[in-house]
Design a protein around this motif. Structure first.
Motif, PDB file in Angstrom:
ATOM      1  N   THR A 123     -99.414  90.264 -57.676  1.00  0.00           N
ATOM      2  CA  THR A 123     -98.467  89.543 -58.537  1.00  0.00           C
ATOM      3  C   THR A 123     -97.304  89.035 -57.694  1.00  0.00           C
ATOM      4  OG1 THR A 123     -99.059  90.921 -60.435  1.00  0.00           O
ATOM      5  CG2 THR A 123     -96.960  89.730 -60.549  1.00  0.00           C
ATOM      6  N   HIS A 124     -96.903  87.797 -57.951  1.00  0.00           N
ATOM      7  CA  HIS A 124     -95.841  87.178 -57.165  1.00  0.00           C
ATOM      8  C   HIS A 124     -94.981  86.278 -58.036  1.00  0.00           C
ATOM      9  CE1 HIS A 124     -98.098  88.306 -53.502  1.00  0.00           C
ATOM     10  NE2 HIS A 124     -99.165  87.947 -54.196  1.00  0.00           N
ATOM     11  N   GLU A 125     -93.775  86.042 -57.589  1.00  0.00           N
ATOM     12  CA  GLU A 125     -92.948  85.033 -58.218  1.00  0.00           C
ATOM     13  C   GLU A 125     -93.338  83.684 -57.627  1.00  0.00           C
ATOM     14  OE1 GLU A 125     -88.828  86.033 -57.773  1.00  0.00           O
ATOM     15  OE2 GLU A 125     -88.805  86.964 -59.769  1.00  0.00           O
ATOM     16  N   VAL A 126     -93.473  82.682 -58.488  1.00  0.00           N
ATOM     17  CA  VAL A 126     -93.866  81.352 -58.035  1.00  0.00           C
ATOM     18  C   VAL A 126     -92.952  80.314 -58.671  1.00  0.00           C
ATOM     19  CG1 VAL A 126     -96.278  81.941 -57.621  1.00  0.00           C
ATOM     20  CG2 VAL A 126     -95.573  81.164 -59.900  1.00  0.00           C
ATOM     21  N   LYS A 127     -92.947  79.152 -58.030  1.00  0.00           N
ATOM     22  CA  LYS A 127     -92.156  78.046 -58.540  1.00  0.00           C
ATOM     23  C   LYS A 127     -93.089  76.956 -59.045  1.00  0.00           C
ATOM     24  CE  LYS A 127     -88.087  75.335 -57.370  1.00  0.00           C
ATOM     25  NZ  LYS A 127     -87.064  75.062 -56.330  1.00  0.00           N
ATOM     26  N   ILE A 128     -92.736  76.358 -60.162  1.00  0.00           N
ATOM     27  CA  ILE A 128     -93.600  75.332 -60.759  1.00  0.00           C
ATOM     28  C   ILE A 128     -93.304  74.000 -60.079  1.00  0.00           C
ATOM     29  CG2 ILE A 128     -94.241  74.135 -62.882  1.00  0.00           C
ATOM     30  CD1 ILE A 128     -93.192  76.666 -64.360  1.00  0.00           C
ATOM     31  N   LEU A 129     -94.345  73.458 -59.430  1.00  0.00           N
ATOM     32  CA  LEU A 129     -94.205  72.176 -58.732  1.00  0.00           C
ATOM     33  C   LEU A 129     -94.558  70.998 -59.639  1.00  0.00           C
ATOM     34  CD1 LEU A 129     -95.805  72.982 -55.237  1.00  0.00           C
ATOM     35  CD2 LEU A 129     -93.400  73.128 -55.917  1.00  0.00           C
ATOM     36  N   LYS A 130     -95.545  71.230 -60.537  1.00  0.00           N
ATOM     37  CA  LYS A 130     -96.042  70.124 -61.359  1.00  0.00           C
ATOM     38  C   LYS A 130     -96.467  70.676 -62.713  1.00  0.00           C
ATOM     39  CE  LYS A 130     -99.606  66.505 -61.372  1.00  0.00           C
ATOM     40  NZ  LYS A 130    -100.764  65.944 -60.638  1.00  0.00           N
ATOM     41  N   LEU A 131     -96.120  69.955 -63.780  1.00  0.00           N
ATOM     42  CA  LEU A 131     -96.485  70.392 -65.136  1.00  0.00           C
ATOM     43  C   LEU A 131     -96.894  69.186 -65.957  1.00  0.00           C
ATOM     44  CD1 LEU A 131     -94.730  73.056 -67.266  1.00  0.00           C
ATOM     45  CD2 LEU A 131     -95.222  70.837 -68.282  1.00  0.00           C
ATOM     46  N   SER A 132     -98.086  69.234 -66.541  1.00  0.00           N
ATOM     47  CA  SER A 132     -98.570  68.167 -67.418  1.00  0.00           C
ATOM     48  C   SER A 132     -98.879  68.791 -68.763  1.00  0.00           C
ATOM     49  CB  SER A 132     -99.824  67.511 -66.827  1.00  0.00           C
ATOM     50  OG  SER A 132    -100.351  66.555 -67.723  1.00  0.00           O
ATOM     51  N   GLU A 133     -97.953  68.572 -69.729  1.00  0.00           N
ATOM     52  CA  GLU A 133     -98.084  69.246 -71.030  1.00  0.00           C
ATOM     53  C   GLU A 133     -99.334  68.810 -71.770  1.00  0.00           C
ATOM     54  OE1 GLU A 133     -95.362  70.187 -74.993  1.00  0.00           O
ATOM     55  OE2 GLU A 133     -94.609  68.860 -73.428  1.00  0.00           O
ATOM     56  N   GLY A 134     -99.665  67.513 -71.671  1.00  0.00           N
ATOM     57  CA  GLY A 134    -100.823  67.027 -72.411  1.00  0.00           C
ATOM     58  C   GLY A 134    -102.109  67.667 -71.921  1.00  0.00           C
ATOM     59  N   ARG A 135    -102.264  67.755 -70.593  1.00  0.00           N
ATOM     60  CA  ARG A 135    -103.491  68.316 -70.022  1.00  0.00           C
ATOM     61  C   ARG A 135    -103.368  69.807 -69.726  1.00  0.00           C
ATOM     62  NH1 ARG A 135    -104.989  64.791 -64.977  1.00  0.00           N
ATOM     63  NH2 ARG A 135    -106.781  66.211 -65.050  1.00  0.00           N
ATOM     64  N   ARG A 136    -102.170  70.330 -70.050  1.00  0.00           N
ATOM     65  CA  ARG A 136    -101.895  71.732 -69.756  1.00  0.00           C
ATOM     66  C   ARG A 136    -102.228  72.044 -68.289  1.00  0.00           C
ATOM     67  NH1 ARG A 136    -100.198  75.353 -74.088  1.00  0.00           N
ATOM     68  NH2 ARG A 136     -99.592  73.865 -75.689  1.00  0.00           N
ATOM     69  N   ASN A 137    -101.810  71.135 -67.393  1.00  0.00           N
ATOM     70  CA  ASN A 137    -102.094  71.277 -65.958  1.00  0.00           C
ATOM     71  C   ASN A 137    -100.821  71.739 -65.263  1.00  0.00           C
ATOM     72  OD1 ASN A 137    -103.272  71.131 -63.461  1.00  0.00           O
ATOM     73  ND2 ASN A 137    -102.827  68.960 -63.187  1.00  0.00           N
ATOM     74  N   ILE A 138    -100.909  72.912 -64.598  1.00  0.00           N
ATOM     75  CA  ILE A 138     -99.727  73.481 -63.943  1.00  0.00           C
ATOM     76  C   ILE A 138    -100.064  73.774 -62.478  1.00  0.00           C
ATOM     77  CG2 ILE A 138     -98.023  75.351 -63.950  1.00  0.00           C
ATOM     78  CD1 ILE A 138     -98.775  75.815 -66.880  1.00  0.00           C
ATOM     79  N   VAL A 139     -99.218  73.307 -61.559  1.00  0.00           N
ATOM     80  CA  VAL A 139     -99.355  73.599 -60.130  1.00  0.00           C
ATOM     81  C   VAL A 139     -98.128  74.403 -59.699  1.00  0.00           C
ATOM     82  CG1 VAL A 139     -99.579  72.658 -57.804  1.00  0.00           C
ATOM     83  CG2 VAL A 139    -100.643  71.474 -59.753  1.00  0.00           C
ATOM     84  N   VAL A 140     -98.376  75.546 -59.057  1.00  0.00           N
ATOM     85  CA  VAL A 140     -97.278  76.423 -58.659  1.00  0.00           C
ATOM     86  C   VAL A 140     -97.276  76.645 -57.141  1.00  0.00           C
ATOM     87  CG1 VAL A 140     -97.226  77.605 -60.885  1.00  0.00           C
ATOM     88  CG2 VAL A 140     -98.674  78.485 -59.042  1.00  0.00           C
ATOM     89  N   SER A 141     -96.177  77.192 -56.656  1.00  0.00           N
ATOM     90  CA  SER A 141     -96.044  77.453 -55.212  1.00  0.00           C
ATOM     91  C   SER A 141     -95.337  78.791 -54.987  1.00  0.00           C
ATOM     92  CB  SER A 141     -95.247  76.339 -54.536  1.00  0.00           C
ATOM     93  OG  SER A 141     -94.930  76.685 -53.203  1.00  0.00           O
TER      94      SER A 141
END
Length: 531
Positions: free
Chosen positions: A144-162
Motif C-alpha cells: 500500500t502506498h500514497e499516490v498522486k492522481i495524474l489523470k482523471l476521466s469521470e466519463g470513462r472512470r479512467n484514473i492514472v496515478v503516480s
C-alpha cells in the motif's frame, strides 16, 4: 399519527434518488441489514456490501445510496456499496482538483504497469511512475502506498496515478533542507549511491555529491570498489559546492591528517622499513610505506650485481620488500629508497683488491662503439676503451678483436670507488713497440725491409714493428699515382728522419738526403690515413 405521516411525506419529498443519505440500522440478520432512512418503509441491504467495513450493529448510523424511493413492490432500494464507491469517487475527484494524495493498494501487474485499488475503484500506475529507478514488480504486489492522481476521466472512470510524484515532492523538500546544510568545509553523512571508474556519487539527502577516486584515501587506489560499496554510509567533507550548477565536490581522505605531516617523526634517512610495491615504471618502482607515503626505488638501486634492464623483471606489483631510506624531501613529498643498500657493496675495498697497475682476470660482457665492458667480479665491471686494446692495430669496433664471454687478462688503469668507475687496458699487458723502437733506433738509421701496409695519395704507411709514414715528398722518383708503383706487402728500404713520441709518429724517407719534412704534410697525410 396523521402529523407523523405528513412529516414523513414531507421528508420523502426532500430526498432524491441517486443521493447519499443517512440511515439507522434497525435489524441485523445473517444475510441482510434493515436500514430506516425515514421513508414509509425500510431498505434491505445485503451484508456482502459491507465487505470493506465492519458489519454494523442495531442502532448504528450508516450512509447509503438511495437508488429508488419505491420499487414495484413498494420497497425502498438502498445500496451501501454504491454509496461507498460514490464517496470514494468524490474523494478522488477532490484530491485530483486539490493535488492531494490518496492511498492505494497495488493488486496486480498489467501491461505497462500495475493495477491499484483506491478503496474500490481501480486506477492505473505506469511502471515509470513507481520509483526513480526500474523496480521488481514482485516486490510491490500487495503493498500500500500514497499516490498522486495524474489523470482523471469521470466519463470513462479512467484514473492514472503516480507514486514517483509523491517521492519527488518528498525529495524536493528533503533536497531543500539538505542544501541549507551544505557549505564548504562542512562534514555530512551520506550514502554511496553509485560507483564509477573515476569516483563515487554520494547521496547527502536528495542531493548528490562526487567523491573523486583521488579523494577517497591518501594511498593509491586501483578501483573505488576496493574501498566503497553501494549502500555504504560514510562521512564526507565538502570541498566545494555550486547550487546553480548542482555540483558538490567531496573528500573522505581529508577527514584524516595528511600522512606527510610530521614525516620526520615516523621515518628517518638511513632507516630500514618494509613496504609494498604499488607501481612499476621504466625507471624504477614505487613502494608504499603506509597509505599516502611512497618512495621511489630507482632501477640503479635494485642490485649491486644484477644488471636490471626492466624493473618488472626484478619486482612485481604487490611484492613486500625491505628498503633503506636514502633521502626524504618533505617539501616535495618525495622519498628515495634503496634495496641494494641492504646488500653487501662489492665496490667497498675494490681499490685494495684491484689496485692501479695490477693485472686482473675478467670476462668480456658487452660492447659499445667506444669499447668493451669487462667483469672482474660480481658487481664490478671495468671499461676497456677501444684505444687501449692494441698498440699497433687500428680497430673500428671492439668486436673486431674480442668476443662476449671471452676470458682476458688486463691491467687496471684507474679506479674510483665513489663513482663506481674502473678502466682497464689490454695493450698495456705488452711492451709499447714504439718505445722499444725509439730505444733501439736514432734519426738517420736505415731500416731495410719496411713492409707497406697502406698506399695513400700523400704517401706510404710502412710497418717497422710499429707504423711509420713515408711522405710523398720523401719517396724516391715518385710516380704521379703511388698505387700504380706500390702495392700492400711490398718491402722498401727507408731512413728514419723524425720521431715524435707524444704524437706517436715516425717519419721515414726513401731519398738519399734528409730534407726537412713540413709539419702540414705529415698532418695532412695522417688525417687522410685516419679517414
Amino acid at each position: 399519527m396523521e402529523e407523523d405521516i405528513v412529516g414523513m411525506i414531507d421528508e420523502s419529498m426532500k430526498m432524491k434518488e441517486g443521493e447519499i443519505i443517512k440511515g439507522i440500522v434497525v435489524k441485523v440478520t445473517s444475510g441482510d441489514i434493515l436500514v430506516d432512512v425515514g421513508l414509509k418503509s425500510e431498505g434491505i441491504i445485503p451484508t456482502s456490501e459491507f465487505k470493506r467495513t465492519a458489519i454494523p450493529e442495531q442502532g448504528d448510523e450508516v450512509f447509503v445510496l438511495l437508488e429508488k424511493i419505491e420499487d414495484d413492490e413498494g420497497m425502498v432500494v438502498l445500496s451501501k456499496h454504491k454509496a461507498d464507491i460514490m464517496h470514494i469517487w468524490n474523494t478522488i475527484q477532490e484530491c485530483y482538483e486539490t493535488g492531494e494524495c490518496v492511498e492505494g493498494k497495488i493488486v496486480k501487474t498489467v501491461k505497462g504497469g500495475f493495477q491499484v485499488d483506491l478503496g474500490g475503484i481501480n486506477a492505473f500506475l505506469p511502471g515509470s511512475q513507481v520509483d526513480f529507478q526500474p523496480v521488481n514488480p514482485d516486490d510491490f504486489i500487495g503493498t500500500t502506498h500514497e499516490v498522486k492522481i495524474l489523470k482523471l476521466s469521470e466519463g470513462r472512470r479512467n484514473i492514472v496515478v503516480s507514486r514517483r510524484a509523491i517521492l519527488e515532492e518528498d525529495m524536493d523538500k528533503k533536497r531543500e533542507e539538505t542544501w541549507k546544510k551544505i557549505e564548504k568545509g562542512v562534514v555530512l553523512e551520506g550514502k554511496v549511491k553509485n560507483i564509477t571508474d573515476y569516483g563515487a556519487f554520494i547521496d547527502l539527502g536528495g542531493v548528490d555529491g562526487l567523491l573523486h577516486i583521488g579523494d577517497i584515501t591518501w594511498g593509491r587506489l586501483s578501483h573505488v570498489s576496493d574501498v566503497l560499496h553501494i549502500g555504504d554510509v560514510i562521512n564526507v567533507l565538502i570541498l566545494d559546492c555550486n547550487r546553480e550548477q548542482q555540483r558538490i565536490a567531496l573528500s573522505m581522505k581529508r577527514l584524516t591528517p595528511h600522512p606527510w605531516e610530521n614525516i620526520g617523526e615516523k621515518f628517518e634517512v638511513g632507516g630500514v622499513v618494509k613496504g609494498k610495491v604499488v607501481s612499476i615504471t621504466e625507471y624504477g618502482a614505487f613502494v608504499e610505506l603506509e597509505p599516502g607515503i611512497e618512495g621511489l626505488v630507482h632501477i640503479s638501486e635494485f642490485s649491486w650485481t644484477q644488471k636490471v634492464r626492466k624493473p618488472s623483471d626484478f619486482l612485481s606489483l604487490g611484492d613486500m620488500v625491505e628498503v633503506k631510506i636514502l633521502n626524504i624531501d618533505e617539501e616535495q613529498q618525495r622519498m628515495s629508497l634503496s634495496i641494494r643498500a641492504l646488500m653487501e657493496n662489492p665496490w667497498e675495498g675494490a681499490r685494495e683488491r684491484h689496485p692501479v697497475g695490477s693485472v686482473v682476470k675478467g670476462v668480456v660482457r658487452k660492447f659499445t662503439n667506444y669499447g668493451a665492458f669487462v667483469e672482474l667480479e660480481d658487481g664490478i665491471e671495468g671499461l676497456l676503451h677501444i684505444k687501449d686494446i692494441s698498440w699497433t692495430k687500428r680497430i673500428s669496433h671492439p668486436s673486431d678483436e674480442l668476443r662476449t664471454g671471452q676470458d682476458i687478462d688486463c691491467k687496471v688503469l684507474s679506479i674510483d670507488e665513489e663513482t663506481h668507475r674502473l678502466s682497464v687496458g689490454l695493450k698495456q699487458m705488452r711492451e709499447d713497440p714504439l718505445k722499444k723502437f725509439v730505444e733501439e733506433h736514432a734519426i738517420g738509421d736505415i731500416i731495410p725491409n719496411a713492409r707497406i701496409t697502406r698506399v695513400l695519395d700523400k704517401g706510404l704507411v710502412v710497418d717497422v714493428g710499429v707504423d711509420g709514414f713515408v711522405p710523398y715528398s720523401q719517396i724516391q722518383n715518385p710516380p704521379k699515382e703511388l698505387q700504380r708503383e706500390y702495392s700492400i706487402g711490398d718491402k722498401v728500404t727507408v731512413r728514419l728522419i723524425e720521431i715524435n713520441e707524444e704524437k706517436r709518429r715516425l717519419v721515414f724517407s726513401q731519398t738519399e738526403y734528409e730534407p726537412v719534412v713540413e709539419e702540414s704534410e705529415c698532418v695532412d697525410s695522417e688525417e687522410k690515413d685516419n679517414s
